[in-house]
Design an enzyme around this catalytic site. Structure first.
Site, PDB file in Angstrom:
ATOM      1  N   LYS A 116       0.824  -1.208   0.000  1.00 46.24           N
ATOM      2  CA  LYS A 116       0.000   0.000   0.000  1.00 46.24           C
ATOM      3  C   LYS A 116       0.860   1.261   0.000  1.00 46.24           C
ATOM      4  CE  LYS A 116      -4.290  -1.685   2.108  1.00 46.24           C
ATOM      5  NZ  LYS A 116      -4.038  -3.117   1.932  1.00 46.24           N
ATOM      6  N   GLU A 200      -3.072   7.311   7.919  1.00 50.17           N
ATOM      7  CA  GLU A 200      -3.890   8.175   7.070  1.00 50.17           C
ATOM      8  C   GLU A 200      -4.941   8.899   7.894  1.00 50.17           C
ATOM      9  OE1 GLU A 200      -3.919   5.739   2.837  1.00 50.17           O
ATOM     10  OE2 GLU A 200      -5.686   5.676   4.131  1.00 50.17           O
ATOM     11  N   ARG A 292      -6.846  -8.040  -9.709  1.00 47.20           N
ATOM     12  CA  ARG A 292      -7.558  -9.284 -10.015  1.00 47.20           C
ATOM     13  C   ARG A 292      -9.005  -8.936 -10.320  1.00 47.20           C
ATOM     14  NH1 ARG A 292     -10.522  -9.374  -5.420  1.00 47.20           N
ATOM     15  NH2 ARG A 292      -9.518  -8.774  -3.473  1.00 47.20           N
TER      16      ARG A 292
END
Length: 663
Positions: A116, A200, A292
């Site tokens: 990430k 965050e 995916r």
């Protein structure tokens, strides 16, 4: 185009891929573990190869065995589905090294988006909007606390290599930061082998909106619009829909461009999803990219008319994208609900066992059911307990909501606990109906969504009693023939109306209903009230009842000799009956061995051997399906012997007690 592919997955997604492959004339190879030897995806495939023991780490996560199976069967490509090895860059490289096409993005793209923090660095360079936060490599606890204070509380700690809601903690104030960070790092290390985290800004009441992207090997990339995945439980998606309610065309185009920029930044090829968190003011920020096919891809297919698996196969075979951006449009609205074998009243604990009865809604142009199981299959402890994905489409959102409610009402499952009632309440809630969506909806309205079921009204007890009478009569007629008036067990008496009694239980409510046999009807008494009842029962359990002049239709499924599942158009109920029908106090057939109504464990023995007992006295308690079931005396008498002890496991139908009726 490929002539044969191997599907490195199981269950619903394997079956879904096979459906498209079959339509395209492509043969399929399934892989399976010990637990899946007779699974639906194995039955549907053209070939099937065993790859190991039941635990996924010994089978579906064994990339080497899967590649060997592909080579042995002549498969030219491997489709990983989602989960398992679908986002494993090493497996993608292993396929390529063996000369097999990996139906997915390049390993470099998987690696780029697998972290990430690294992904957010790439997105920052590509000018994709990011949530304010720290995404770097520095992991000193005090440094991270300073970054959180700079950002401003509340903040969200997220595992850098995480997914599926694991390794995430919301921190509301500085004093709680250290403990939350340590907990987050422990979970991240245990789940992903990497304890790095990012910090965050935590947005209050955000929406979770993702963009479906598709890219080919020639540099073409398109956005196939958005899906709203805001309705979540513990960061796991529950309901998804497309398009996102209230999405303006300008904002849709803006988010689509950002998603395409994100895909191009990593040289993406194939199907992918760029996920954004959207603030109440409409500003959106990049969260992550799933490299995916997503579980919720059917809602995109329903509103566009596209087959995304077909696109995957064509792109992997070297073909260009089938359509350009301007050729793709939106028609109508689609919803997807994930039907799970789980118990919402028990913290959504998975429920394992045999699907004794499984009747999903009939599929048509408005209703689609993607499933990996059929009636008689087993929900295993080893894998995700999904029963199916229920997808509906209609001309607009209101019509799609009505379509989904109707489909949920008609869905029948017996044998495992399930979340259908929970989903019905969720879809019917005012917030969801009004599109007042955010990621905290379920938590905020949990009291309503998870409320324990109320007792059935008297008419439902009466309807089930009618079923018992009609079933008992039909069973006897089948055994001795319709033409024998002397043996038919219908309550007939020479000088008076015959009577029967039935004892039924729902949760902790126990009722004894008395049935009086009239010339052309029944009089059924419960709780001091009398009901005039007529009705019919067919071989599929369909009951048509007229209770005090009111007509009702229901389906009754006999899960075991003791269990009854009553399905009405807008409700469902589980009852138990301890003894069947007793005619005028007769005790014939009451003696002998009392049997287990379902597999379980003996949790308590409540009676003494040889002691005289009254009818209905509790004998033992069986713990099954996370619930306790009391086995009671079928008549006045004594226990001659208990065949099991506390703690023993018993199977469905096992003899539990030798009981002798007092004459």
């Amino acid at each position: 185009m490929f002539t044969k592919i191997l599907i490195a997955n199981r269950g619903e997604i394997a079956c879904r891929i096979m459906r498209t492959a079959r339509r395209m004339g492509i043969k399929t190879v399934a892989v399976y573990s010990d637990a899946d030897a007779n699974a639906r995806h194995v039955r549907l495939a053209d070939e099937a190869i065993w790859i190991g023991a039941a635990p996924a780490r010994e089978s579906y996560l064994e990339g080497g065995r899967i590649v060997t199976a592909a080579l042995a069967t002549g498969a030219q490509a491997i489709h990983p589905g989602y989960g398992f090895l679908s986002e494993n860059a090493a497996f993608a490289e292993q396929c390529i090294a063996a000369g097999i096409v990996f139906i997915g993005p390049p390993a470099s793209a998987i690696n780029a988006m697998g972290s990430k923090s690294a992904a957010k660095t790439l997105m920052e360079r590509a000018n994709v909007p990011l949530t304010p936060g720290y995404h770097g490599e520095q992991q000193d606890a005090e440094f991270l606390r300073e970054q959180a204070q700079r950002i401003g509380f509340p903040v969200l700690l997220k595992a850098s290599s995480g997914g599926g809601g694991k390794g995430m903690r919301i921190v509301t104030e500085s004093d709680l930061f250290s403990e939350a960070l340590a907990s987050c790092k422990r979970e991240a290390a245990a789940s992903f082998g990497d304890d790095k985290v990012l910090v965050e800004k935590y947005l209050i009441r955000p929406r979770h909106i993702e963009i479906q992207v598709f890219a080919d090997q020639f540099g073409n990339c398109v956005s196939i619009f958005e899906r709203d995945c805001s309705v979540q439980r513990r960061h796991q998606k529950v309901l998804e829909e497309a398009p996102a309610p209230g999405m303006a065309a300008e904002r849709r185009a803006e988010m689509g461009r950002a998603a395409v920029d994100a895909a191009k930044a990593v040289g993406y090829v194939g199907a992918g999803t760029v996920e954004f968190i959207v603030a109440p003011d409409g500003n959106f920020y990049f969260m992550e990219m799933n490299t995916r096919l997503q579980v919720e891809h059917p809602v995109t297919e329903m509103i566009t008319g596209l087959d995304l698996v077909e696109w995957q196969l064509r792109v992997a075979a070297g073909e260009p994208l089938p359509m350009r951006q301007g050729d793709i449009g939106i028609c109508g609205h689609a919803l997807e609900a994930r039907i799970y074998a789980e118990d919402p009243s028990k913290g959504f604990l998975p429920s394992i066992g045999k699907l004794q009865h499984l009747a999903p809604p009939v599929e048509n142009q408005n209703v689609r059911v993607d499933t990996g199981v059929e009636e008689g299959d087993v929900i295993s402890q080893y894998y995700d307990p999904m029963i199916c994905k229920l997808i509906v489409w209609d001309v607009d959102r209101d019509a799609a909501l009505a379509r989904m409610l109707a489909a949920l009402h008609s869905f029948r499952v017996v044998g495992v606990s399930n979340n259908i009632e929970f989903l019905t309440r969720l879809v019917g809630s005012r917030s969801f109906a009004n599109a007042d969506l955010d990621t905290g909806l379920i938590e905020r309205e949990g009291e309503h969504l998870l409320a324990t079921s109320i007792d059935p009204n008297p008419e439902i007890w009466v309807l089930l009693a009618l079923h018992e009478v009609l079933h008992d009569r039909r069973k006897n007629e089948a055994a001795i023939g319709v033409g024998s008036p002397w043996n038919i067990n219908d309550g007939w008496r020479l000088n008076a109306n015959g009577c029967s009694s039935i004892t039924l239980s729902h949760d902790e409510s126990n009722k004894r209903l008395v049935v009086e046999y009239l010339r052309e009807a029944y009089k059924i008494s419960v709780d001091g009230l009398e009901y005039s009842v007529t009705g019919t029962l067919d071989n599929d359990g369909n009951v048509v009842a007229v209770v005090n002049g009111k007509r009702s239709n229901a389906i009754v499924n006999m899960g075991t000799s003791y269990s009854r599942y009553v399905f009405l158009p807008e409700s469902r109920w589980h009852f138990t009956t301890d003894e069947g029908i007793s005619h005028d106090g007769d005790t014939a057939g009451a003696s002998g061995a009392l049997t287990a109504p379902m597999p379980g464990k003996i949790s308590a023995i409540l009676a003494e051997v040889g002691k005289k007992l009254e009818r209905g006295a509790p004998l033992l308690v069986l713990e099954a399906m996370k619930m306790e079931h009391s086995i009671n005396a079928p008549a006045a008498g004594t226990v001659k012997a208990f065949r099991y002890e506390v703690g023993d496991q018993v199977g469905d139908g096992d003899q539990l007690i030798d009981f002798e009726v007092t004459s």
